[in-house]
Design a protein around this motif. Structure first.
Motif, short mmCIF file in Angstrom:
data_model
loop_
_atom_site.label_atom_id
_atom_site.label_comp_id
_atom_site.label_asym_id
_atom_site.label_seq_id
_atom_site.Cartn_x
_atom_site.Cartn_y
_atom_site.Cartn_z
N VAL A 293 -63.53 -5.67 38.92
CA VAL A 293 -63.41 -4.44 38.14
C VAL A 293 -61.95 -4.05 38.07
O VAL A 293 -61.31 -3.81 39.08
N ALA B 176 -62.54 0.78 34.29
CA ALA B 176 -63.93 1.02 34.66
C ALA B 176 -64.03 2.30 35.47
O ALA B 176 -63.06 2.74 36.07
N ALA C 51 -66.31 3.36 41.50
CA ALA C 51 -67.63 3.11 42.04
C ALA C 51 -68.25 4.42 42.52
O ALA C 51 -67.71 5.08 43.39
N HIS D 110 -76.46 -1.49 42.97
CA HIS D 110 -75.22 -2.08 42.46
C HIS D 110 -75.44 -2.92 41.22
O HIS D 110 -74.50 -3.33 40.58
N THR E 185 -68.61 0.71 31.39
CA THR E 185 -68.20 1.63 32.46
C THR E 185 -69.11 1.65 33.69
O THR E 185 -68.70 2.17 34.72
N PRO F 193 -70.46 0.97 37.07
CA PRO F 193 -69.91 0.20 38.19
C PRO F 193 -70.91 -0.85 38.66
O PRO F 193 -72.10 -0.77 38.36
N ARG G 107 -65.06 -8.12 32.28
CA ARG G 107 -65.74 -7.69 33.49
C ARG G 107 -66.32 -8.86 34.27
O ARG G 107 -66.76 -8.68 35.41
#
Lengths: 271, 450
Positions: free
Chosen positions: B4, B9, B12, B332, B352, B354, B382
């Motif tokens: 990332v 981005a 997280a 995740h 965007t 995460p 990504r």
């Protein structure tokens, strides 16, 4: 995104709502404690002064009730009871009248008017109520029979009360009589949220012949409610002869105050 | 796994999804309904005879109806908590459900109260109705309000919606405000539960004035402020695929909007043919401080005019709304499943969200893939995957089933799945996912089917 079950939802919502409302309603007491107490404690103003028709100790001058013969109509029997004081009709009521369905409505419509007319006229020559011809005819028949009985039982004053002697039947001539003449009693003022209510009744021969509110909530919505409720309450008071009358929907506070003041007036009249 | 790049981005986020306030809010709303019934309970001495039962049932229905009217208006007041946290779609469904119930309560209230009064007065129902409407205080207004509310209910029924235009439904629906206002006064003037009970009356006023304040603030003042501050104008219009156009909107200080990928605005383009309708379109790219982009399929009578928009046309926007955002993620790994123009919010999320993200894009053919180039670029940048589900050479549709999904994503149940597409498609995918043992709380979707 979960699967929706519209039918199930409708059924559930309906069932839950209906059972909830029914539960709530059934948990409330089924009789009005205030009204029941008032009715029970009320010294019926007529009760003491209402001897049997022929048993009047003071002859024609005493108040008494006379019940006419039942008159059959197509829809049921009509029977009229008169209250006579000092040889005058001071009250009229129907102890029997057609019942059930439309007849109920017609009875509700016609009988109070016929009662009023009978008292006003003092004889059986009263107007039929349109839409309730049969009831009216039966009423007049029974009324005539009651009047005949009065005539028979009190020959002395018969001329005065006679069925045909209309001109003396007006309410004006009662003023000069003795103990049983009409008197006016004003109840105590009952305070409500919207203002005081005070009732004045005219009692004659142990019966309420007239009820009026000398004070009632005024202004704005209260004024509208007073206009709406008071005439009905007056009528009910005369018809019932006691304070156990129905509240007028939408004017509960005025009605409650009215009943309180009416009760106090009755207490005074009875005592 | 994924690399990332910092700066582009989103950072997280927390791995546990932000709790939706839906549960507590529903509890509050139900408590309010219970409170309305409590008003009746504490204000009623006894229930005598048939008349008492009828009137009592009518009064309970009336109190609940009065409460529900306030709630219905409040739900549609575009309160950010409702729109962005509970979700516009969910709130709209609550509103529709409660609306149907409210109309039933309204009819029950009218019928039972009139029947109860008639029984008490020993009058005919017709006679009693005339008396109540003409002689009771504030009842003419309330009658007018009732007629309007029933009209709103009738025009909102599914059968009627199919036969009438959106605009007709919308303008009839606006009558609700007038109807609720007109019906308010008879509640206090005639409601036995408010007569001489200042606390109850004050609470009722607080409820209605509170809702009125929400409406004035969030439906009128907030949009006015937003549009005065940000001064949105059409910057450019591009074709993305046959019939699919992107509209780039330029404005000032757009970072202050707090718009997030996956959210939408209600747009009103002050150009020809578009002025009178505001339509929800999702942002198809993460918002920039000076630019917003939406992507629109030109199909309805309204969206067909979008390709003709000229640069410089003023835009009136309300938002941001919608809860299909990164807040919903619980793990995740995310799988985004888009069909057709449903790609728009997922395109913004694809860039965007995460964690490890995969996009499954369903379209008729390669030429119908809107934003395809960008998706490939994001995937490369990504290190994410994009899969396409296109029709076969003879037009046969690819099957999206529990088996095919599991084959493509061995750890499917460990993913958060975001779906955006036509209602039928979303339902099919939802069923397939559930069959593949994806828990309900991990399936994220916005549906404006009521």
């Amino acid at each position: 995104m979960r699967k929706s079950h519209p039918i199930r939802r409708v059924v559930l919502a309906t069932a839950a709502t209906v059972s909830g409302v029914v539960l709530l309603l059934s948990l409330k007491p089924a009789s009005d404690p205030a009204a029941a107490a008032a009715a029970g404690a009320a010294p019926q103003p007529g009760a003491a002064a209402r001897p049997s028709p022929q048993g009047g100790q003071r002859g024609g001058a005493a108040a008494g009730t006379v019940t006419g013969d039942a008159a059959q109509t197509q829809y049921g029997a009509v029977q009229v009871r008169l209250t006579v004081a000092n040889g005058k009709i001071t009250g009229a009521e129907a102890v029997q009248a057609p019942k059930g369905g439309v007849s109920d409505q017609k009875t509700a419509l016609a009988v109070p008017r016929l009662n009023q007319e009978a008292v006003a006229a003092g004889n059986a020559d009263i107007d039929a109520v349109s839409g309730a011809t049969y009831t009216s005819t039966g009423y007049k028949k029974s009324l005539q029979s009651a009047l005949d009985k009065i005539k028979a039982s009190s020959p002395g004053s018969g001329g005065e009360t006679g069925a045909g002697s209309g001109s003396s039947g007006g309410s004006g001539s009662s003023g000069d009589s003795g103990a049983a003449r009409a008197r006016t009693v004003t109840g105590r003022t009952a305070q409500t949220q919207y203002g005081p209510v005070q009732v004045r009744i005219t009692v004659s021969g142990g019966r309420i012949t007239r009820a009026e509110a000398v004070q009632a909530p005024e202004g704005g919505v209260s004024g509208q409610k007073t206009t709406l409720a008071v005439p009905r309450l007056n009528q009910e008071a005369v018809a019932a002869g006691n304070a156990d009358i129905d509240a007028v929907s939408g004017a509960t506070y005025t009605s409650t105050g009215y009943k309180k003041s009416l009760q106090s007036a009755l207490d005074q009249a009875g005592g | 796994m994924t690399t990332v790049e910092t700066g582009r981005a989103a950072p997280a986020g927390p791995r546990t999804a932000r709790r939706s306030p839906a549960g507590p809010l529903l509890a509050v709303l139900w408590a309010g309904a219970a409170g309305s019934v409590a008003l009746w309970w504490t204000g009623t001495g006894s229930v005598v005879g048939a008349a008492g039962w009828l009137t009592g049932a009518g009064r309970i229905a009336g109190l609940l109806c009065g409460y529900a009217c306030a709630v219905l208006v409040g739900l549609m007041a575009r309160v950010p908590l409702l729109e962005a946290r509970v979700g516009s779609d969910r709130v709209a469904r609550w509103h529709a459900m409660a609306g149907r119930y409210t109309i039933c309560l309204l009819l029950a209230h009218v019928a039972f109260v009139l029947a109860g009064y008639a029984a008490q007065d020993r009058a005919s129902l017709w006679h009693e109705t005339v008396t109540v409407v003409l002689h009771y205080p504030d009842m003419l207004k309330a009658t007018a309000g009732t007629v309007m509310l029933v009209a709103v209910g009738v025009t909102s029924a599914r059968a009627a919606r199919r036969r009438t235009s959106y605009e007709f439904w919308y303008y009839v629906h606006l009558l609700t405000y007038a109807a609720v206002f007109l019906a308010f006064f008879h509640q206090l003037a005639l409601g036995d539960q408010f007569n001489g009970r200042p606390v109850a009356t004050a609470l009722w006023y607080a409820l209605y004035l509170g809702v009125a304040a929400l409406v004035v603030w969030f439906r009128i003042l907030a949009p006015v402020r937003l549009n005065r501050r940000h001064r949105l104008r059409v910057d450019s219009v591009h074709q993305e695929a046959p019939g699919v156009y992107s509209v780039v909107v330029r404005g000032r200080h757009l970072d202050e909007l707090g718009a997030r990928p996956g959210q939408f605005f209600r747009w009103r383009f002050l150009g020809e043919g578009l002025r009178w309708t505001s339509t929800p379109y999702s942002l198809s790219a993460p918002p920039r401080p000076d630019l917003l982009r939406i992507t629109v399929k030109a199909l309805g009578d309204h969206s067909a005019a979008v390709p003709l928009l000229r640069p410089g046309t003023r835009v009136w926007a309300e938002g941001p709304y919608g809860s299909l955002t990164a807040d919903r993620a619980t793990s995740h790994r995310s799988l985004l499943i888009a069909a057709g123009v449903g790609i728009t919010p997922l395109r913004a999320l694809f860039e965007t969200l995460p964690g490890e993200v995969t996009l499954l894009y369903r379209a008729r053919g390669a030429e119908d893939l809107a934003l395809g180039g960008e998706l490939e670029a994001i995937a490369r940048w990504r290190g994410a995957r994009v899969l396409y589900a296109l029709n076969g050479p003879r037009g046969q549709r690819p099957e999206i089933t529990a088996e095919s999904l599991r084959a493509a994503f061995p750890d499917l149940a460990g993913h958060d799945v975001y779906i955006c597409g036509p209602h039928g498609f979303a339902q099919d995918v939802y069923r397939a996912l559930r069959a593949a043992r994806v828990p309900d709380r991990r399936i994220h979707h916005e549906s404006f089917e009521l």
